[in-house]
Every structure is written in C-alpha cells, then in structure tokens.
Design a protein around this motif. Structure first.
Motif, PDB file in Angstrom:
ATOM      1  N   ILE A  56      66.898  36.704  54.174  1.00 26.71           N
ATOM      2  CA  ILE A  56      67.163  35.274  53.933  1.00 26.71           C
ATOM      3  C   ILE A  56      66.677  34.856  52.555  1.00 26.71           C
ATOM      4  O   ILE A  56      67.397  34.188  51.791  1.00 26.71           O
ATOM      5  N   LEU A  57      65.452  35.240  52.216  1.00 29.70           N
ATOM      6  CA  LEU A  57      64.881  34.808  50.942  1.00 29.70           C
ATOM      7  C   LEU A  57      65.585  35.453  49.760  1.00 29.70           C
ATOM      8  O   LEU A  57      65.800  34.809  48.724  1.00 29.70           O
ATOM      9  N   PHE A  58      65.965  36.713  49.882  1.00 24.16           N
ATOM     10  CA  PHE A  58      66.676  37.370  48.776  1.00 24.16           C
ATOM     11  C   PHE A  58      68.046  36.723  48.563  1.00 24.16           C
ATOM     12  O   PHE A  58      68.434  36.423  47.421  1.00 24.16           O
ATOM     13  N   VAL A  59      68.757  36.492  49.649  1.00 21.80           N
ATOM     14  CA  VAL A  59      70.074  35.852  49.534  1.00 21.80           C
ATOM     15  C   VAL A  59      69.929  34.447  48.957  1.00 21.80           C
ATOM     16  O   VAL A  59      70.756  33.998  48.146  1.00 21.80           O
ATOM     17  N   PHE A 117      57.431  38.043  35.897  1.00 24.14           N
ATOM     18  CA  PHE A 117      58.447  37.359  35.100  1.00 24.14           C
ATOM     19  C   PHE A 117      59.224  36.358  35.961  1.00 24.14           C
ATOM     20  O   PHE A 117      59.467  35.224  35.551  1.00 24.14           O
ATOM     21  N   CYS A 118      59.597  36.771  37.180  1.00 22.60           N
ATOM     22  CA  CYS A 118      60.376  35.889  38.053  1.00 22.60           C
ATOM     23  C   CYS A 118      59.586  34.656  38.456  1.00 22.60           C
ATOM     24  O   CYS A 118      60.135  33.549  38.516  1.00 22.60           O
ATOM     25  N   THR A 171      56.940  33.316  47.108  1.00 22.62           N
ATOM     26  CA  THR A 171      57.427  33.880  48.370  1.00 22.62           C
ATOM     27  C   THR A 171      58.709  34.662  48.140  1.00 22.62           C
ATOM     28  O   THR A 171      58.857  35.801  48.596  1.00 22.62           O
ATOM     29  N   GLU A 172      59.623  34.067  47.415  1.00 23.01           N
ATOM     30  CA  GLU A 172      60.921  34.714  47.206  1.00 23.01           C
ATOM     31  C   GLU A 172      60.814  35.972  46.370  1.00 23.01           C
ATOM     32  O   GLU A 172      61.584  36.921  46.548  1.00 23.01           O
ATOM     33  N   VAL A 173      59.846  36.006  45.456  1.00 28.42           N
ATOM     34  CA  VAL A 173      59.739  37.162  44.571  1.00 28.42           C
ATOM     35  C   VAL A 173      59.370  38.414  45.355  1.00 28.42           C
ATOM     36  O   VAL A 173      59.704  39.540  44.949  1.00 28.42           O
ATOM     37  N   ALA A 174      58.707  38.248  46.496  1.00 25.11           N
ATOM     38  CA  ALA A 174      58.406  39.404  47.339  1.00 25.11           C
ATOM     39  C   ALA A 174      59.693  40.028  47.861  1.00 25.11           C
ATOM     40  O   ALA A 174      59.818  41.259  47.936  1.00 25.11           O
TER      41      ALA A 174
END
Length: 626
Positions: free
Chosen positions: A45-48, A430-431, A440-443
């Motif tokens: 979910i977070l990657f998308v 960097f992100c 959270t999303e960078v994980a």
C-alpha cells in the motif's frame, strides 16, 4: 501367540491437554499467517501510494487511512505472536541468576500477570470498539470500530495463549500460588485505596517505582509490566474507568509514523536474506583488510552503513558479526575483545537513520523525523571516529605477517557488487530529506529496492537461499508487535503520570536545578544511561520522553540536540553490563561468555561516554546541518 499373528497397536490416549495444545498450534499458525499478510499488504500500500503521488501526480486519498486501519491489527497480531514465541522484551539479568525452580515459578507468575491484565482489558476493549462504530472514516466510509476491534481480539488471543502456556509449562500448585499472590496484592491496593489517594503524588512511587520495578525485575514482559502498574493506579487511585487504558493504547499505537517500525524491521530481515551485508563487508575487507587493525575498521564501517538500512541493532550485529569474526579470529583477535567491540558499535550507531529509536522519539515527542535523520549522522560519525582511535591504539602490536593486500581487480569487483548496497542508505535519506516519501513510506521503497536487488543477484549468482523467508517474516512481525505494545502501554502510563500532575512537578524541578542547560544535559545523560540499561531505548523514551522534553525546551535546548544526546545515552545503557540487554545480545551473537566480555567493554563505553558529553556540550554537532 504365533509368530505370524498380527500385533494390535496399543490404544492411544488423547488427553484434553494434547488436544488443546494442538488446537493452539493451529490457531497460532493462522495468526502468524495473518500478521505476515498484513505486513506485506502494508508494504505494498505504501509503495503504491508513493508511486501514485510522486511519479503519477495522482494521490490515493484512501491509502493512509487503509494503512492506518490495518496497522493496529498488525500490532496486536504481532504482539500475540511474540507472546507465543516468548519474544516480548523483558529484563532477564536478575531472573537468570536464580535457581531453576525459582525461575520456573516466576515464569508462571509472569504468565498469570499477563493473563490477568488481558482479562481485565477484554471487556473495556469490546466497549471501546463498539463506541468507535459510531465514527466513520472520511475516505473509506467504514466504521472505525472495525479498526478498533483489533484490541479486544488481540487481548482475547493473549488470554488464550497465556492459558495454553500455563497448561503446557506450569504445575497446578504454581498457578494457584501465583493467582493467590496477585489476588492479595490487588485486594491490598483496593483496601488501602483511600489512604493511597491521600498521599498525593507519593502514591506514584508505589505504582511506578516499587510495583513496576518489581514486575520488571521478576522478568515480566515490559509491555505488561507497564500495563498492569498503570491499570492498578488508574482503577484504584485515580478512579478512572479502565477503558481509558484501552483508548490510550489505541492512541499510542495508531501514530502513522510508527508503521515504519515493522516496515524497517521487515527491511532488516530482507537485508539478511539478500546477503547485502556480506557483499558490503567483502568490499570493505578487500579495501582495508591489509591495514593493522583493518578488520576492526571494517566492523565499524559496516555497522555504520548497515544501521542505515535495517533500523534494528540486533539485525545489524547478526548480519555483520558472522561474516567478519572468523577471519578476525584467524588473525589472532581475542574473541572476547571482538564481542566488546561489537557491543560498542551497537551503542554508537543508535542515532543513524532510520533508527527505530529516532522514529519513536519523533512520534511520541513531536520532533521532526526528517530533522532527526539529518541531525543523527554527524554525532554517530564522531562516535565512530572515537571508537576507531581506541581500535588503532589496541591494534598497534598486531602481527601482519602473511596478510597480503588485495589486488585492485578484487577491490573493484567487490565494489561493483557493493555499490547497490552503499546506495540504499543514501536513497533512504534522500527520499526523506527531499520530501519524496515520509519516514514510513521510505521503508516500503527500501523493501522493494532490496527485493529487486536480491532477485537480480540470485539470477546472476544463484547463491541465495529463500527457504527461510517466511520464518524471517514471522520474526519481523513478532519483534514489531513486542515493540509496538510497549509503546501503547507506555503511552497509557505517560497519560496517567501527566494526569496526576507529576509532569508539571518534574518540569518545574528540572528547570530550576543548578547548572542551567548544561547541568540539565549532564543529569539527563546519567538518567538515560540508567533507564537504557533497565528498560531499553524505546520503552524508556516512550515513557519519559514526553516528561523531559518540555523541561529541555524551557531551558532553550534544541529538540533535535536533546534527542540525540539522550539517544546516545540510552545506547550506552543498553549495551552496558551488567543489565544492558544489548550487551548480552552482542555476546550471544559472538558466541562467547558474557562474563569474559565485561572487562573488555569498559574502555569502549568510557570513550563513548566522554564523546556523548562532548556532543552534549557542542550543539552544532547535532544541529549544524539542519
């Protein structure tokens, strides 16, 4: 009976105990599978969400809401898995020195405390979930009660697992004795409740020093020690409905930023699976292996870089040590000295992003996680240089006969494989710093990156073994649940301390202590070293962070600077014998006797302490690049 006669098998006795434990095994397999599925779905979910928001410029408005709703289920299922696997964080240094019979009784007593706590919160948890049904989520338009139902379901499973473990491990006599002790304590608190109320804030000493301290020393899991102490105070002295504990736990584990905890633990598991740490170590060894004490520097460098990938100190040490120690021992290194150095590297890298402690501080103390990620690097580098100087001094007499410098072709070949590994922590930072993804999303980005790396490496080398993938995922869920339940229970305790007026009292006295900001920083270092050795970093910061940060702010101390100082202090405590759990983890990973490592550790810890004081006195090291 004739030789050819058929022998009938003896009748099999199938007791209630065997049937119940077999049923428990089946239930736990389902719970583990659910927890793993939730972890994978959260990552997806977070990657998308990042892809749609940043690259397609079409944000998914429901993604965060769905991720947050599933997160509390992941937390509670992970906590249940941790209980079943006996992997909840606890202090074992005292219990481990007792006789086998005393240890067995305390194990039963601890399970009874867990059982009582979960039973007492089961009905309030159902009430809380029922009340949340009236609240509807804005994007998904789903009643919030479905999310909140994770708490009573989780506590119900905790009751089930606790009962199963009592049946499996404990005698009836020890169960009854433990129940009697708990009943007497609970009745005594209720009987003297009015007298305790008249004591004012002094009653906090009974619940949050005596009772909590006794529970932790007895080896009761820290999350449940926090929970039962808070519940006893809230019900008997504060006279607040126990549902407030459930709502505080819900609040504590529902911070979206805390979703990065299981995701970074998952990333650490993938780090082991993909062989990234070994590739990095191969490169650094070919570059520095011929230098006097060179492999010590490789250990320092590997821990510095790997800490930026996995976010878990135990995962860091477990990834680096087995790859380096055999060669270091071949060169005559003392195995106990190696364990001491490994412990020191664990302590010094606590501020390297994306450290779970950094994320926790940001979540519970309201400090910018991006600022913490930036501010944590230079202090960790200063500590690394300090430990490197100690290594250089100790390595001055090492015999390098027979040690040859690696040819440049080998260096370049290992560098080629290591470049994607070196790039990963750079990508993560960097992100976050450039606003591409949250902490959270960078994980999730890191997870996809490591999976892609592992698949490409496997296609080239055919050297990876994916048979342990599911096992590592279950371990990641277990560790996540253990950490997050501590955060939830500590949030409830911090609320109780705040409502009692203790927070205001503490801030007032800390701000008026001699020495001003410098004196406050020095006292904080001493206090958090002690707390880190007793409660570990995350429980200590969740419980005491919200109490001491207001005092630091009133004295003009920058939030990021203060966070770095106390995190370094807790790191020293976590890896300091005789109580530091990290110290024993380093010894276990090194496969040596901790008693022999202890004398070797003091030099490294002394240097880290001096370095931490130096960083505290020079704020620019923490905030100069903000």
């Amino acid at each position: 009976m004739s030789a050819g006669a058929e022998v009938m098998p003896a009748p099999t006795t199938y007791s209630f105990k065997h049937g119940f434990l077999a049923f428990k095994t089946g239930v736990m397999r389902a719970v583990e599978a659910l927890a793993v599925a939730l972890l994978l779905v959260e990552s997806l979910i977070l990657f998308v969400s990042v892809v749609f928001r940043y690259f397609l410029h079409s944000p998914l408005v429901w993604s965060d809401e769905l991720a947050q709703s599933l997160f509390i289920w992941l937390c509670m299922m992970g906590a249940v898995v941790a209980l079943n696997r006996s992997e909840h964080m606890r202090l074992t240094a005292v219990v481990g020195r007792l006789s086998e019979s005393n240890r067995a009784w305390l194990e039963t007593f601890g399970l009874m405390v867990v059982l009582v706590f979960a039973c007492l919160l089961l009905e309030p948890g159902m009430t809380h979930a029922s009340e949340q049904m009236a609240v509807t989520s804005p994007a998904l338009n789903v009643p919030d009660g479905f999310r909140a139902s994770a708490i009573p379901v989780g506590f119900g499973l905790v009751v089930f697992i606790a009962v199963a473990q009592l049946i499996e491990r404990s005698s009836v006599a020890s169960v009854l004795a433990s129940a009697a002790v708990i009943a007497v304590i609970w009745y005594a608190i209720d009987y003297f409740a009015y007298d305790l109320y008249d004591l004012g804030n002094l009653n906090l000493v009974l619940f949050f020093v005596v009772m909590l301290g006794a529970a932790v020393i007895c080896g009761i899991p820290i999350a449940f020690a926090f929970g039962i102490s808070t519940l006893a105070y809230v019900v008997h002295v504060a006279e607040v409905p126990s549902m407030i504990i459930v709502s505080r736990i819900d609040e504590g584990v529902s911070h979206m930023v805390l979703l990065s905890v299981p995701l970074f633990i998952f990333l650490g598991a993938l780090l082991q699976l993909s062989g990234m740490a070994k590739v990095l170590i191969d490169f650094m060894s070919s570059l520095l292996g011929h230098v006097r004490g060179g492999l010590n520097y490789v250990l320092l460098g590997a821990m510095f870089l790997v800490s930026g990938i996995s976010g878990s100190k135990v995962a860091d040490m477990a990834a680096v040590a087995p790859a380096l120690f055999p060669e270091m021992k071949k060169r005559g290194a003392d195995e106990h000295e190696l364990a001491a150095l490994l412990s020191a590297t664990g302590a010094m890298t606590e501020t390297i992003p994306p450290s779970l402690v950094l994320i926790t501080v940001g979540a519970v103390c309201g400090v910018s996680i991006s600022a913490l990620f930036i501010g944590g690097l230079l202090p960790a580098f200063v500590c690394t240089v300090a430990i490197a100087l100690v290594c250089a001094y100790k390595a001055r007499k090492i015999d390098l006969k027979g040690v040859k410098k690696a040819p440049m072709s080998q260096v370049m070949r290992t560098l080629l494989y290591a470049l994607p590994v070196i790039f990963l922590p750079i990508l993560i930072r960097f992100c976050v710093v450039n606003g591409i993804a949250t902490a959270t999303e960078v994980a999730a980005i890191g997870i996809v990156y490591v999976i892609a790396y592992a698949l490409i490496l496997q296609r080239i080398t055919r050297s990876l073994d994916f048979s342990n993938t599911y096992k590592l995922l279950v371990e990641a869920c277990s560790l996540s649940g253990a950490i997050l339940l501590i955060i939830g229970a500590a949030t409830a305790m911090a609320w109780a301390l705040t409502q009692s007026g203790f927070s205001s009292y503490l801030v007032e006295h800390l701000t008026n202590m001699p020495g001003g900001a410098v004196g406050f920083l020095l006292v904080s270092i001493a206090v958090f070293i002690l707390l880190g050795s007793m409660l570990e970093g995350i429980p200590a910061i969740v419980l005491f962070g919200p109490l001491v940060f207001p005092a630091a702010q009133s004295l003009g101390i920058h939030d990021v600077h203060y966070a770095i100082v106390i995190i370094l202090s807790m790191g020293i405590g976590l890896f300091a014998p005789p109580l530091g759990i990290g110290f024993y983890a380093a010894s276990a990973i090194s496969k040596v006797n901790a008693d022999h490592v202890m004398p070797k550790s003091w030099t490294y810890l002394a240097v880290l302490l001096v370095t931490t004081i130096f960083i505290a006195l020079v704020p620019w090291i923490s905030i100069g690049f903000l």
